[in-house]
Design a protein around this motif. Structure first.
Motif, mmCIF file in Angstrom:
data_model
loop_
_atom_site.group_PDB
_atom_site.id
_atom_site.type_symbol
_atom_site.label_atom_id
_atom_site.label_comp_id
_atom_site.label_asym_id
_atom_site.label_seq_id
_atom_site.Cartn_x
_atom_site.Cartn_y
_atom_site.Cartn_z
ATOM 1 N N GLY A 36 11.190 19.341 -11.635
ATOM 2 C CA GLY A 36 10.820 20.751 -11.654
ATOM 3 C C GLY A 36 9.673 21.037 -12.597
ATOM 4 N N LYS A 37 9.604 22.304 -12.990
ATOM 5 C CA LYS A 37 8.530 22.784 -13.856
ATOM 6 C C LYS A 37 8.495 21.985 -15.165
ATOM 7 C CE LYS A 37 6.764 27.464 -14.252
ATOM 8 N NZ LYS A 37 7.150 28.866 -14.137
ATOM 9 N N GLY A 38 7.330 21.529 -15.550
ATOM 10 C CA GLY A 38 7.194 20.780 -16.793
ATOM 11 C C GLY A 38 8.065 19.528 -16.824
ATOM 12 N N GLY A 39 8.269 18.913 -15.677
ATOM 13 C CA GLY A 39 9.061 17.673 -15.604
ATOM 14 C C GLY A 39 10.557 17.909 -15.668
ATOM 15 N N MET A 40 10.962 19.173 -15.535
ATOM 16 C CA MET A 40 12.376 19.530 -15.695
ATOM 17 C C MET A 40 13.268 18.845 -14.659
ATOM 18 S SD MET A 40 13.982 23.332 -15.625
ATOM 19 C CE MET A 40 15.559 23.718 -16.348
ATOM 20 N N LYS A 41 14.346 18.284 -15.155
ATOM 21 C CA LYS A 41 15.342 17.704 -14.250
ATOM 22 C C LYS A 41 16.524 18.654 -14.150
ATOM 23 C CE LYS A 41 14.687 12.785 -14.217
ATOM 24 N NZ LYS A 41 15.021 11.574 -14.980
ATOM 25 N N TRP A 100 17.732 24.676 -13.202
ATOM 26 C CA TRP A 100 16.491 24.060 -12.716
ATOM 27 C C TRP A 100 15.483 25.157 -12.415
ATOM 28 C CZ3 TRP A 100 13.894 23.175 -7.783
ATOM 29 C CH2 TRP A 100 13.066 22.053 -7.766
ATOM 30 N N GLU A 101 14.253 24.818 -12.612
ATOM 31 C CA GLU A 101 13.176 25.767 -12.350
ATOM 32 C C GLU A 101 12.010 24.986 -11.779
ATOM 33 O OE1 GLU A 101 11.125 29.378 -14.873
ATOM 34 O OE2 GLU A 101 11.906 27.645 -15.930
ATOM 35 N N SER A 102 11.353 25.567 -10.799
ATOM 36 C CA SER A 102 10.248 24.822 -10.194
ATOM 37 C C SER A 102 9.252 25.768 -9.547
ATOM 38 C CB SER A 102 10.806 23.855 -9.155
ATOM 39 O OG SER A 102 9.776 23.037 -8.680
ATOM 40 N N ASP A 126 21.391 30.429 -6.273
ATOM 41 C CA ASP A 126 22.606 30.233 -7.081
ATOM 42 C C ASP A 126 23.422 29.100 -6.479
ATOM 43 O OD1 ASP A 126 25.016 30.373 -8.396
ATOM 44 O OD2 ASP A 126 25.593 32.317 -7.547
ATOM 45 N N LEU A 127 23.651 28.056 -7.245
ATOM 46 C CA LEU A 127 24.408 26.915 -6.728
ATOM 47 C C LEU A 127 25.847 26.891 -7.218
ATOM 48 C CD1 LEU A 127 21.720 24.087 -6.730
ATOM 49 C CD2 LEU A 127 22.539 25.446 -4.822
ATOM 50 N N GLY A 128 26.282 27.957 -7.861
ATOM 51 C CA GLY A 128 27.683 28.032 -8.253
ATOM 52 C C GLY A 128 27.954 27.370 -9.590
ATOM 53 N N ALA A 129 29.218 26.982 -9.795
ATOM 54 C CA ALA A 129 29.655 26.501 -11.102
ATOM 55 C C ALA A 129 29.145 25.104 -11.432
ATOM 56 C CB ALA A 129 31.183 26.509 -11.156
ATOM 57 N N TYR A 130 29.001 24.285 -10.416
ATOM 58 C CA TYR A 130 28.532 22.907 -10.612
ATOM 59 C C TYR A 130 27.479 22.605 -9.553
ATOM 60 C CZ TYR A 130 32.955 22.350 -13.200
ATOM 61 O OH TYR A 130 33.996 22.478 -14.070
ATOM 62 N N LEU A 131 26.564 21.703 -9.885
ATOM 63 C CA LEU A 131 25.628 21.257 -8.863
ATOM 64 C C LEU A 131 26.386 20.343 -7.915
ATOM 65 C CD1 LEU A 131 22.568 20.410 -11.144
ATOM 66 C CD2 LEU A 131 23.041 22.513 -9.869
ATOM 67 N N SER A 132 26.482 20.740 -6.675
ATOM 68 C CA SER A 132 27.280 19.967 -5.731
ATOM 69 C C SER A 132 26.420 18.858 -5.141
ATOM 70 C CB SER A 132 27.805 20.875 -4.629
ATOM 71 O OG SER A 132 26.788 21.075 -3.677
ATOM 72 N N PRO A 133 27.080 17.876 -4.516
ATOM 73 C CA PRO A 133 26.325 16.760 -3.955
ATOM 74 C C PRO A 133 25.250 17.190 -2.950
ATOM 75 C CG PRO A 133 28.663 16.239 -3.964
ATOM 76 C CD PRO A 133 28.526 17.665 -4.388
ATOM 77 N N GLY A 134 25.504 18.273 -2.254
ATOM 78 C CA GLY A 134 24.564 18.638 -1.188
ATOM 79 C C GLY A 134 23.507 19.655 -1.591
ATOM 80 N N PRO A 144 20.308 29.227 -11.084
ATOM 81 C CA PRO A 144 21.277 29.505 -12.140
ATOM 82 C C PRO A 144 22.626 28.858 -11.822
ATOM 83 C CG PRO A 144 21.129 31.384 -10.678
ATOM 84 C CD PRO A 144 20.249 30.315 -10.086
ATOM 85 N N ILE A 145 23.440 28.687 -12.829
ATOM 86 C CA ILE A 145 24.844 28.383 -12.564
ATOM 87 C C ILE A 145 25.648 29.665 -12.803
ATOM 88 C CG2 ILE A 145 24.812 25.896 -12.984
ATOM 89 C CD1 ILE A 145 25.961 26.567 -15.807
#
Ligand code: MCN
Length: 762
Positions: free
Chosen positions: A90-95, A168-170, A324-332, A360-361
């Motif tokens: 992502g932005k500035g190499g953000m993972k 994450w931001e991009s 919004d990806l919810g509480a956890y980053l899911s596999p998909g 966001p989470i």
């Protein structure tokens, strides 16, 4: 769409349906292991809380209970890092950074429904009753379930690993050129477009049986899934159990819609119990568990801006996404970024583009792939902007599209966001659709409806989407010819109701010129080491399907070599047709079966294909009753380009299903949380809408194929096309109906209450 079956060896009917509709299918909960135990999960009833203690004593003492497992057991097993696929930089190499996800909650719960403990007993009833005796003491924390609220300063902070709740931001595109284009624009259209949070609701609830073989140190896992490879590698990443020790068994799957593509934590929790107890453990999820814990879909907010010149030509587009990806980053999760980016400028020539993403989470169920996985969301956003621009500048929305379309000569086309569209004919698609829908006759129909007291509206969408591409290095198909002349194709794609047995069977039957009855499709055989993509991203036909074709050609070549030996000629002197090998130099003919008399003939084929770009134009008309806010869809037309069609009836079914799934989101489906407590308010079909058969009238459809240059069969995917096109077209039609009242914006779901409310206020 009335067409003859593409394949002349059978009538085009689905060969799997007799089994499936006569109750002979075998779904996850039909799997049983000798001496199996039953599992029940204790789930969080808080959206965000510290776990002070989990007391399992009373549950363990309950008659029939064999074991109770908690987050501590998960941490002890090392099962703490759920895999996610957000690999983009992502932005500035953000993972992407999400909170670690233990298989059973440890320390904290982050959404209602999160599994806190697992109770295993001799009967399902005992497991359920004992689960009620597990005492969890929580210290409640403030929760946030709204994506924009989560990003605000002062929002409750959900994880030390995720400062500001920003996972994450991009950005994509060129900000400067967009600024320049906006500065000289004659008109700027602005809209906030919300793609609501929904859930897939497959007929078969999530379920899983895990058996542990101590001698071999392997786990045998039965579960509904969309293919072995993804789930196997993810579960292995979760548990650090090597992939070859995870043997999956999957029979029929009662719908997936993206929701069955990833590894869920419950599966790993069952592994802990199966190993500890030395017995198979079976869990069958309930519908409410599905609502609470199966990954949800969509859930994006886009602030969009479109700049036009004085003639209505698009100059530039700006998007600010919150995903919004919810509480956890899911596999998909990755698909939501890849697919929205890929076709960001739709079917239009938009020279300048700039988009920002924020993920966001929140204290909500994790988001995963759902039929389209970002494709419908971006299509909806772009089409809303285009329709609104047309209304604002007073241009026919079909005409505005026509003057901004990519032209057939523009292909192959590289979009400003990196999509590489192979081929499409948008002007041709539009022309067909306008004729089919009698676009010109609409005003007359509007007047007629008006006389009957109804507000009539027409909607149009012209969309494109990426399908086909997958993460696997190649798609492999193994083909086996047996002594009775049966050809069996093995692969790791997995039908969930799509009819692969019919379509992939007929791809092979066509290439080999043999009856479909002679072809068998075997998907995801236990222990398979074949490489390939699971079924999702509408990629199976482009991927595994194309390789079925290549494998058949290879079998013919191999067969010619074998036949040549038998006939005493050169392979080049052998001809093949209709299941038989012949040579001008020999009296004899050999059948396919003859080649396998001594031993089965086996061949392997593989292929790696890029993205294909199905596209289409849908036009719908609605009548809104101003007294009740009830919308009736009175006509629906669809012209789609999915390249070569393998089976017209199945394609029609896929489009129909997709259209209705989109309509469900448009007219009622929505997962809702109480903003104060974070409690889900829609966890059963009592409070979650389901589209019914009567929602959409019979779809009038036509095909407008341009052959894919990516697949040797010329096919493009179709599985997600329906909902990508139907969401913008149906929302557009309703907005057009209420436009005369001065209503410019309505957000999904367009329930009677919402529409009536807007009409009353207007
Ligand atoms: N097909 C065809 N000709 C083409 C393209 C496809 O005859 N040119 C046929 C295929 O052979 C297959 C069906 O149409 O039988 C869908 O093919 P494809 O577009 O390749 O998509 P997949 O098989 O990869 O299916 C995935 C797609 C997705 S991503 C979701 S989500 C979805 C969908 O399909 N989930 C479904 N449709 C579904 N249908 C059912 N019944 N159940 C689901 O869970």
């Amino acid at each position: 769409m009335s067409h003859e079956a593409h394949d002349h060896h059978h009538d085009g009917r689905r060969v799997e349906d007799f089994r499936l509709i006569t109750g002979a299918g075998k779904y996850a909960s039909d799997w049983n292991q000798p001496g199996q135990l039953y599992a029940h999960f204790v789930r969080s009833d808080r959206a965000h809380a510290e776990i002070v203690s989990v007391n399992t004593k009373a549950a363990l003492a309950f008659p029939g209970v064999k074991g109770v497992y908690t987050g501590e057991d998960a941490v002890k097993a090392g099962y703490t890092k759920a895999p996610h696929t957000m690999g983009f930089v992502g932005k500035g190499g953000m993972k992407a950074q999400g909170p670690d996800r233990p298989v059973l909650a440890h320390g904290k719960v982050r959404f209602v429904g999160e599994a806190v403990a697992l109770v295993v007993a001799e009967t399902p009833g005992a497991a359920h009753d004992a689960a009620d005796l597990v005492q969890v003491e929580y210290r409640e924390l403030p929760a946030v379930t709204d994506a924009e609220a989560a990003l605000e300063a002062g929002a409750p902070q959900l994880s030390e690993q995720v400062p500001g709740n920003l996972a994450w931001e991009s950005e994509v595109g060129d900000e400067k050129s967009v600024e320049a284009a906006f500065a000289k624009a004659a008109h700027i259209t602005k809209a906030k477009v919300i793609s609501t949070r929904v859930t897939a609701s497959p007929m078969e609830p999530r379920s899983c049986v895990v058996a542990y073989d101590a001698a071999a140190d392997t786990y045998r896992i039965h579960s509904p899934m969309q293919g072995i490879t993804t789930v196997r590698s993810q579960l292995s990443a979760y548990t650090k159990v090597p992939q070859e020790k995870l043997v999956f068994e999957v029979g029929d799957v009662g719908g997936g819609f993206g929701q069955r593509s990833g590894a869920y934590p419950e599966y790993a929790a069952l592994m802990i119990a199966a190993k500890a107890l030395g017995k198979a453990v079976k869990w069958t999820g309930t519908r409410t568990e599905g609502f609470l814990t199966d990954t949800h879909g969509r859930n994006m907010i886009a602030h969009g801006q479109l700049a036009l010149d004085k003639d209505g030509k698009f100059l530039a587009m700006r998007l600010d996404w919150i995903v919004d990806l919810g509480a956890y980053l899911s596999p998909g999760a990755q698909g939501h970024i890849r697919n929205t980016t890929n076709c960001m400028t739709g079917v239009y020539k938009i020279p300048a583009l700039y988009a920002t993403y924020r993920i966001p989470i929140t204290n909500t169920t994790p988001i995963g792939a759902y039929r389209g996985a970002g494709r419908p969301d971006i299509a909806y956003t772009v089409e809303r902007l285009v329709n609104q621009a047309a209304a604002e500048i007073g241009k026919d929305p079909a005409e505005l599209r026509r003057i901004n379309f990519l032209q057939p000569t523009d292909f192959p086309y590289k979009s400003p966001s990196g999509g590489e569209y192979e081929i499409a004919d948008m002007p041709g698609v539009l022309k067909k659709a306008l004729a089919l829908a009698d676009w010109k006759g609409f005003e007359k129909r509007r007047e007629k409806s008006m006389k009957a007291g109804k507000l009539r509206g027409i909607g149009i969408s012209t969309v494109i989407e990426n399908t086909g591409l997958g993460n696997a290095p190649v798609d492999e198909v193994e083909m086996q010819l047996d002594a009775n002349g049966t050809v069996t194709a093995f692969m790791v794609a997995k039908t969930q109701g799509h009819g692969h047995e019919t379509t992939f069977g007929s791809i092979i039957a066509d290439a080999l010129q043999i009856p479909l009855e002679k072809v068998k499709i075997e998907q995801c055989t236990p222990g398979t080491t074949l490489k390939g993509n699971g079924t999702g991203g509408s990629r199976s036909t482009v991927g595994a399907g194309s390789v079925c074709h290549l494998a058949s050609l290879k079998l013919i070549e191999e067969g010619k070599a074998l036949a040549a030996l038998e006939l005493g000629v050169e392979p080049s002197q052998v001809a093949y047709a209709n299941g038989e090998f012949k040579s001008d130099l020999s009296e004899r003919t050999l059948k396919l079966a003859d080649l396998a008399k001594q031993k089965a003939v086996k061949i392997m084929a593989d292929g790696k294909f890029g993205s294909t770009y199905p596209n289409g134009c849908h036009i719908a008309e609605v009548e809104v009753d101003p007294d009740t806010g009830v919308t009736e869809v009175v006509s629906y037309c669809a012209v789609d380009d999915i390249g070569t069609v393998i089976n017209h009836a199945i394609v029609e079914g896929q489009l129909h299903g997709g259209v209705v799934q989109g309509a469900g989101q448009v007219f009622g489906e929505k997962i809702t949380y109480d903003p104060e407590t974070g409690q889900p308010l829609s966890a059963s079909f009592m409070d979650y809408y389901m589209p019914r058969a009567g929602l959409i009238p019979p779809i009038r459809g036509e095909e407008h194929p341009t052959k894919s240059t990516v697949s040797p069969l010329g096919v493009k995917g179709v599985g997600e096309s329906g909902c990508t096109a139907s969401i913008p077209v149906l929302v557009g039609a309703v907005l057009d109906a209420v436009k005369p009242l001065g209503i410019k914006n309505l957000d999904m779901p367009l329930t009677p209450a919402r529409v009536w409310g807007a009409i009353s206020r207007a």
